[in-house]
Design a protein around this motif. Sequence first.
Motif, mmCIF file in Angstrom:
data_model
loop_
_atom_site.group_PDB
_atom_site.id
_atom_site.type_symbol
_atom_site.label_atom_id
_atom_site.label_comp_id
_atom_site.label_asym_id
_atom_site.label_seq_id
_atom_site.Cartn_x
_atom_site.Cartn_y
_atom_site.Cartn_z
ATOM 1 N N ALA A 190 0.558 -1.356 -0.049
ATOM 2 C CA ALA A 190 0.313 0.116 -0.060
ATOM 3 C C ALA A 190 0.700 0.996 0.004
ATOM 4 N N GLY A 191 2.246 0.793 0.533
ATOM 5 C CA GLY A 191 3.028 2.081 1.101
ATOM 6 C C GLY A 191 3.652 2.485 -0.589
ATOM 7 N N THR A 192 4.356 1.665 -1.523
ATOM 8 C CA THR A 192 4.039 1.724 -2.809
ATOM 9 C C THR A 192 3.086 2.074 -3.440
ATOM 10 N N GLY A 193 1.929 1.822 -3.529
ATOM 11 C CA GLY A 193 0.554 2.522 -4.389
ATOM 12 C C GLY A 193 0.469 3.558 -4.466
ATOM 13 N N PHE A 194 0.578 4.139 -2.952
ATOM 14 C CA PHE A 194 0.318 5.494 -2.388
ATOM 15 C C PHE A 194 1.286 6.238 -3.396
ATOM 16 N N PHE A 195 2.382 5.613 -3.508
ATOM 17 C CA PHE A 195 3.707 6.994 -3.764
ATOM 18 C C PHE A 195 3.472 6.818 -5.640
ATOM 19 N N GLN A 196 3.594 5.913 -5.852
ATOM 20 C CA GLN A 196 3.076 6.419 -7.332
ATOM 21 C C GLN A 196 1.849 6.517 -7.576
ATOM 22 N N PHE A 197 0.509 6.574 -7.032
ATOM 23 C CA PHE A 197 -1.240 7.254 -7.427
ATOM 24 C C PHE A 197 -1.353 8.813 -6.569
ATOM 25 N N ARG A 198 -0.046 9.086 -5.970
ATOM 26 C CA ARG A 198 0.449 10.695 -5.136
ATOM 27 C C ARG A 198 1.086 11.316 -6.487
ATOM 28 N N ARG A 199 2.041 10.866 -7.187
ATOM 29 C CA ARG A 199 3.133 11.011 -8.101
ATOM 30 C C ARG A 199 1.693 11.213 -9.434
ATOM 31 N N ALA A 200 1.329 10.525 -9.474
ATOM 32 C CA ALA A 200 0.232 10.924 -11.016
ATOM 33 C C ALA A 200 -1.122 11.966 -10.830
ATOM 34 N N GLY A 201 -0.649 12.659 -9.293
ATOM 35 C CA GLY A 201 -1.828 13.606 -9.130
ATOM 36 C C GLY A 201 -2.858 13.402 -8.476
ATOM 37 N N HIS A 202 -2.946 12.062 -8.189
ATOM 38 C CA HIS A 202 -4.819 11.349 -7.773
ATOM 39 C C HIS A 202 -4.835 11.546 -5.560
ATOM 40 N N PHE A 203 -4.094 11.982 -5.076
ATOM 41 C CA PHE A 203 -4.048 12.055 -3.718
ATOM 42 C C PHE A 203 -4.805 13.440 -3.530
ATOM 43 N N ARG A 204 -5.624 13.191 -2.550
ATOM 44 C CA ARG A 204 -5.954 14.527 -1.697
ATOM 45 C C ARG A 204 -6.648 14.168 -0.763
ATOM 46 N N TRP A 205 -5.355 15.360 0.057
ATOM 47 C CA TRP A 205 -5.621 15.342 1.720
ATOM 48 C C TRP A 205 -6.305 15.906 2.296
ATOM 49 N N SER A 206 -7.586 16.842 1.827
ATOM 50 C CA SER A 206 -9.331 17.469 2.267
ATOM 51 C C SER A 206 -9.967 16.641 2.080
ATOM 52 N N THR A 207 -9.644 15.401 1.449
ATOM 53 C CA THR A 207 -10.466 13.747 1.607
ATOM 54 C C THR A 207 -10.250 12.702 2.524
ATOM 55 N N CYS A 208 -8.630 12.643 3.114
ATOM 56 C CA CYS A 208 -8.500 11.479 3.415
ATOM 57 C C CYS A 208 -7.857 11.822 5.254
ATOM 58 N N TRP A 209 -8.144 13.200 5.442
ATOM 59 C CA TRP A 209 -7.591 13.289 7.103
ATOM 60 C C TRP A 209 -8.643 13.145 7.490
ATOM 61 N N PRO A 210 -9.648 13.212 7.328
ATOM 62 C CA PRO A 210 -10.740 13.110 8.339
ATOM 63 C C PRO A 210 -11.202 11.063 8.932
ATOM 64 N N PHE A 211 -10.555 10.198 8.355
ATOM 65 C CA PHE A 211 -10.834 9.083 8.316
ATOM 66 C C PHE A 211 -9.736 8.772 8.487
ATOM 67 N N LEU A 212 -8.251 9.125 8.580
ATOM 68 C CA LEU A 212 -6.748 9.038 9.277
ATOM 69 C C LEU A 212 -7.375 9.720 10.883
#
Length: 242
Positions: free
Chosen positions: A54-76
Amino acid sequence: MELYYIAFVLFVVGFLYASVGHGGASGYIAVFSIFSIPVAQYKPLILMLNMLVAGTGFFQFRRAGHFRWSTCWPFLITSIPTAFLGARYALEGKVYFVLLGLALILPTIRLLGITPKEHQKRKTVNIPLALLIGAIVGVLSGMLNIGGGIFLSPLLILLGWANAKEAAATSAIFITLNSFSGLLGNTTPIYIDPSFALWFCAAAAGGFTGAYFGSARFPMATVRTLLSVVLLIACCKLLFFM
Protein backbone atom coordinates in the motif's frame (compact mmCIF):
# COMPACT_ATOMS: atom_id res chain seq x y z
CA MET A 1 9.24 -25.51 -4.43
CA GLU A 2 6.20 -24.38 -2.47
CA LEU A 3 8.19 -21.33 -1.39
CA TYR A 4 8.34 -20.13 -5.00
CA TYR A 5 4.68 -20.91 -5.68
CA ILE A 6 3.73 -18.71 -2.74
CA ALA A 7 6.07 -15.97 -3.98
CA PHE A 8 4.49 -16.03 -7.45
CA VAL A 9 0.94 -15.87 -6.07
CA LEU A 10 1.94 -13.00 -3.76
CA PHE A 11 3.29 -11.14 -6.80
CA VAL A 12 -0.07 -11.54 -8.55
CA VAL A 13 -2.02 -10.53 -5.45
CA GLY A 14 0.22 -7.52 -4.90
CA PHE A 15 -0.20 -6.44 -8.53
CA LEU A 16 -3.99 -6.76 -8.56
CA TYR A 17 -4.61 -5.08 -5.22
CA ALA A 18 -2.05 -2.29 -5.69
CA SER A 19 -3.60 -1.41 -9.05
CA VAL A 20 -6.65 -0.18 -7.10
CA GLY A 21 -4.72 1.27 -4.15
CA HIS A 22 -5.11 -1.67 -1.78
CA GLY A 23 -2.54 -3.52 0.28
CA GLY A 24 -3.91 -7.02 -0.38
CA ALA A 25 -4.53 -8.30 3.16
CA SER A 26 -7.59 -10.40 2.28
CA GLY A 27 -5.69 -11.91 -0.66
CA TYR A 28 -2.67 -12.71 1.51
CA ILE A 29 -4.93 -14.32 4.11
CA ALA A 30 -6.36 -16.60 1.42
CA VAL A 31 -2.91 -17.48 0.01
CA PHE A 32 -1.33 -18.34 3.36
CA SER A 33 -4.38 -20.31 4.45
CA ILE A 34 -4.42 -22.35 1.24
CA PHE A 35 -0.73 -23.19 1.70
CA SER A 36 -1.33 -24.09 5.38
CA ILE A 37 0.93 -21.40 6.82
CA PRO A 38 0.14 -21.18 10.58
CA VAL A 39 -2.04 -18.21 11.54
CA ALA A 40 0.40 -17.19 14.27
CA GLN A 41 3.07 -16.73 11.60
CA TYR A 42 1.13 -14.96 8.90
CA LYS A 43 -1.05 -12.50 10.83
CA PRO A 44 1.74 -9.99 11.60
CA LEU A 45 3.31 -10.73 8.21
CA ILE A 46 0.09 -9.70 6.44
CA LEU A 47 0.18 -6.24 8.02
CA MET A 48 3.84 -5.85 7.05
CA LEU A 49 3.05 -6.80 3.46
CA ASN A 50 0.10 -4.44 3.57
CA MET A 51 2.33 -1.53 4.57
CA LEU A 52 4.86 -2.40 1.89
CA VAL A 53 2.40 -2.77 -1.01
CA ALA A 54 0.00 0.00 0.00
CA GLY A 55 2.90 2.36 0.71
CA THR A 56 4.24 1.69 -2.78
CA GLY A 57 0.77 2.27 -4.19
CA PHE A 58 0.40 5.57 -2.37
CA PHE A 59 3.69 6.81 -3.78
CA GLN A 60 2.59 5.97 -7.34
CA PHE A 61 -0.94 7.38 -7.07
CA ARG A 62 0.28 10.53 -5.34
CA ARG A 63 2.96 11.09 -7.97
CA ALA A 64 0.26 10.75 -10.64
CA GLY A 65 -1.69 13.56 -8.94
CA HIS A 66 -4.62 11.60 -7.54
CA PHE A 67 -4.13 12.24 -3.81
CA ARG A 68 -6.30 14.83 -2.01
CA TRP A 69 -5.38 15.51 1.62
CA SER A 70 -8.77 17.17 2.21
CA THR A 71 -10.45 13.85 1.43
CA CYS A 72 -8.12 11.76 3.56
CA TRP A 73 -7.49 13.43 6.92
CA PRO A 74 -10.91 12.95 8.63
CA PHE A 75 -10.70 9.19 8.20
CA LEU A 76 -7.14 8.96 9.51
CA ILE A 77 -7.83 10.92 12.71
CA THR A 78 -10.25 8.32 14.03
CA SER A 79 -9.13 5.16 12.22
CA ILE A 80 -5.52 5.05 13.44
CA PRO A 81 -6.31 4.85 17.19
CA THR A 82 -9.32 2.54 16.70
CA ALA A 83 -7.27 0.17 14.51
CA PHE A 84 -4.84 -0.15 17.42
CA LEU A 85 -7.69 -0.90 19.83
CA GLY A 86 -9.33 -3.36 17.42
CA ALA A 87 -6.07 -5.28 17.05
CA ARG A 88 -6.05 -5.86 20.81
CA TYR A 89 -9.29 -7.86 20.39
CA ALA A 90 -8.57 -9.59 17.07
CA LEU A 91 -10.99 -12.29 15.89
CA GLU A 92 -9.86 -15.86 15.28
CA GLY A 93 -10.85 -19.01 13.38
CA LYS A 94 -13.88 -19.56 11.16
CA VAL A 95 -15.71 -16.60 12.64
CA TYR A 96 -12.85 -14.40 11.46
CA PHE A 97 -13.05 -15.60 7.83
CA VAL A 98 -16.86 -15.59 7.65
CA LEU A 99 -17.23 -12.08 9.07
CA LEU A 100 -14.56 -10.72 6.75
CA GLY A 101 -16.21 -12.36 3.74
CA LEU A 102 -19.69 -11.15 4.71
CA ALA A 103 -18.43 -7.63 5.30
CA LEU A 104 -17.19 -7.48 1.71
CA ILE A 105 -20.44 -8.55 0.05
CA LEU A 106 -22.24 -5.18 0.13
CA PRO A 107 -19.51 -3.06 -1.44
CA THR A 108 -18.92 -5.81 -4.02
CA ILE A 109 -22.57 -5.82 -5.10
CA ARG A 110 -22.76 -2.04 -5.25
CA LEU A 111 -19.57 -1.60 -7.23
CA LEU A 112 -20.69 -4.22 -9.76
CA GLY A 113 -23.33 -1.67 -10.77
CA ILE A 114 -26.42 -3.18 -9.14
CA THR A 115 -26.93 0.12 -7.29
CA PRO A 116 -26.00 3.74 -8.23
CA LYS A 117 -22.67 4.18 -9.97
CA GLU A 118 -19.81 6.60 -9.46
CA HIS A 119 -20.83 10.25 -9.16
CA GLN A 120 -19.70 12.43 -12.03
CA LYS A 121 -19.48 15.49 -9.78
CA ARG A 122 -17.36 15.42 -6.62
CA LYS A 123 -19.12 16.19 -3.34
CA THR A 124 -17.55 17.86 -0.31
CA VAL A 125 -16.60 15.37 2.38
CA ASN A 126 -19.04 15.37 5.30
CA ILE A 127 -16.54 15.68 8.19
CA PRO A 128 -18.67 14.21 11.04
CA LEU A 129 -19.71 11.27 8.87
CA ALA A 130 -16.14 10.74 7.69
CA LEU A 131 -14.90 10.72 11.30
CA LEU A 132 -17.53 8.10 12.18
CA ILE A 133 -16.69 5.96 9.16
CA GLY A 134 -12.99 6.19 10.00
CA ALA A 135 -13.62 4.99 13.54
CA ILE A 136 -15.80 2.06 12.45
CA VAL A 137 -13.50 0.95 9.63
CA GLY A 138 -10.50 1.37 11.93
CA VAL A 139 -11.81 -0.94 14.63
CA LEU A 140 -12.96 -3.49 12.03
CA SER A 141 -9.55 -3.34 10.39
CA GLY A 142 -7.81 -4.02 13.67
CA MET A 143 -10.11 -6.92 14.58
CA LEU A 144 -9.88 -8.49 11.11
CA ASN A 145 -6.13 -7.91 10.71
CA ILE A 146 -6.44 -5.85 7.51
CA GLY A 147 -5.80 -2.24 6.49
CA GLY A 148 -9.42 -1.31 5.82
CA GLY A 149 -9.03 0.12 2.33
CA ILE A 150 -11.26 -2.58 0.88
CA PHE A 151 -14.09 -0.99 2.89
CA LEU A 152 -13.08 2.65 2.52
CA SER A 153 -12.55 2.91 -1.24
CA PRO A 154 -16.08 1.74 -2.21
CA LEU A 155 -17.58 4.16 0.31
CA LEU A 156 -15.57 7.08 -1.08
CA ILE A 157 -16.83 6.34 -4.57
CA LEU A 158 -20.43 5.62 -3.64
CA LEU A 159 -20.74 8.74 -1.46
CA GLY A 160 -19.34 10.87 -4.27
CA TRP A 161 -16.32 12.05 -2.30
CA ALA A 162 -13.75 10.68 -4.76
CA ASN A 163 -13.42 9.04 -8.15
CA ALA A 164 -11.85 5.61 -8.52
CA LYS A 165 -8.23 6.78 -8.67
CA GLU A 166 -8.63 9.36 -5.89
CA ALA A 167 -10.22 6.63 -3.76
CA ALA A 168 -7.26 4.37 -4.55
CA ALA A 169 -4.78 7.06 -3.43
CA THR A 170 -6.69 7.77 -0.21
CA SER A 171 -7.10 4.07 0.55
CA ALA A 172 -3.39 3.42 0.02
CA ILE A 173 -2.24 5.83 2.75
CA PHE A 174 -5.20 4.77 4.93
CA ILE A 175 -4.10 1.12 4.68
CA THR A 176 -0.44 1.92 5.30
CA LEU A 177 -1.05 3.85 8.51
CA ASN A 178 -3.82 1.59 9.84
CA SER A 179 -1.71 -1.51 9.20
CA PHE A 180 1.12 0.05 11.18
CA SER A 181 -1.28 0.93 14.00
CA GLY A 182 -2.74 -2.60 13.94
CA LEU A 183 0.75 -4.09 14.01
CA LEU A 184 1.56 -2.04 17.13
CA GLY A 185 -1.63 -3.29 18.77
CA ASN A 186 -1.07 -6.89 17.69
CA THR A 187 -0.79 -9.31 20.62
CA THR A 188 0.54 -12.23 18.51
CA PRO A 189 4.31 -12.79 18.76
CA ILE A 190 6.05 -11.72 15.55
CA TYR A 191 7.69 -14.71 13.87
CA ILE A 192 10.51 -14.01 11.38
CA ASP A 193 11.57 -16.67 8.86
CA PRO A 194 14.25 -16.32 6.12
CA SER A 195 11.61 -17.24 3.51
CA PHE A 196 9.80 -13.99 4.29
CA ALA A 197 12.49 -12.09 2.37
CA LEU A 198 11.49 -13.72 -0.92
CA TRP A 199 7.80 -13.15 -0.20
CA PHE A 200 8.40 -9.49 0.62
CA CYS A 201 10.32 -9.01 -2.62
CA ALA A 202 7.60 -10.74 -4.65
CA ALA A 203 4.79 -8.70 -3.07
CA ALA A 204 6.79 -5.48 -3.43
CA ALA A 205 7.48 -6.13 -7.11
CA GLY A 206 3.82 -6.91 -7.76
CA GLY A 207 2.73 -3.89 -5.76
CA PHE A 208 5.06 -1.48 -7.53
CA THR A 209 4.06 -2.75 -10.97
CA GLY A 210 0.34 -2.83 -10.18
CA ALA A 211 0.37 0.66 -8.66
CA TYR A 212 2.19 2.02 -11.70
CA PHE A 213 -0.36 0.63 -14.14
CA GLY A 214 -3.30 1.50 -11.87
CA SER A 215 -2.22 5.12 -11.36
CA ALA A 216 -0.89 6.01 -14.80
CA ARG A 217 -1.91 3.44 -17.41
CA PHE A 218 -5.32 1.98 -16.68
CA PRO A 219 -8.38 4.16 -17.55
CA MET A 220 -10.88 5.06 -14.78
CA ALA A 221 -13.41 2.40 -15.83
CA THR A 222 -10.72 -0.28 -15.68
CA VAL A 223 -9.74 0.69 -12.12
CA ARG A 224 -13.37 0.49 -11.03
CA THR A 225 -13.80 -2.92 -12.70
CA LEU A 226 -10.59 -4.24 -11.13
CA LEU A 227 -11.79 -3.12 -7.69
CA SER A 228 -15.06 -5.01 -8.18
CA VAL A 229 -13.18 -8.15 -9.26
CA VAL A 230 -10.82 -7.89 -6.28
CA LEU A 231 -13.72 -7.64 -3.84
CA LEU A 232 -15.61 -10.51 -5.47
CA ILE A 233 -12.58 -12.82 -5.40
CA ALA A 234 -11.92 -11.99 -1.76
CA CYS A 235 -15.56 -12.71 -0.81
CA CYS A 236 -15.61 -16.09 -2.54
CA LYS A 237 -12.30 -17.21 -1.06
CA LEU A 238 -13.15 -16.18 2.48
CA LEU A 239 -16.69 -17.60 2.50
CA PHE A 240 -16.23 -20.86 0.60
CA PHE A 241 -12.58 -21.88 0.66
CA MET A 242 -11.47 -21.18 4.24
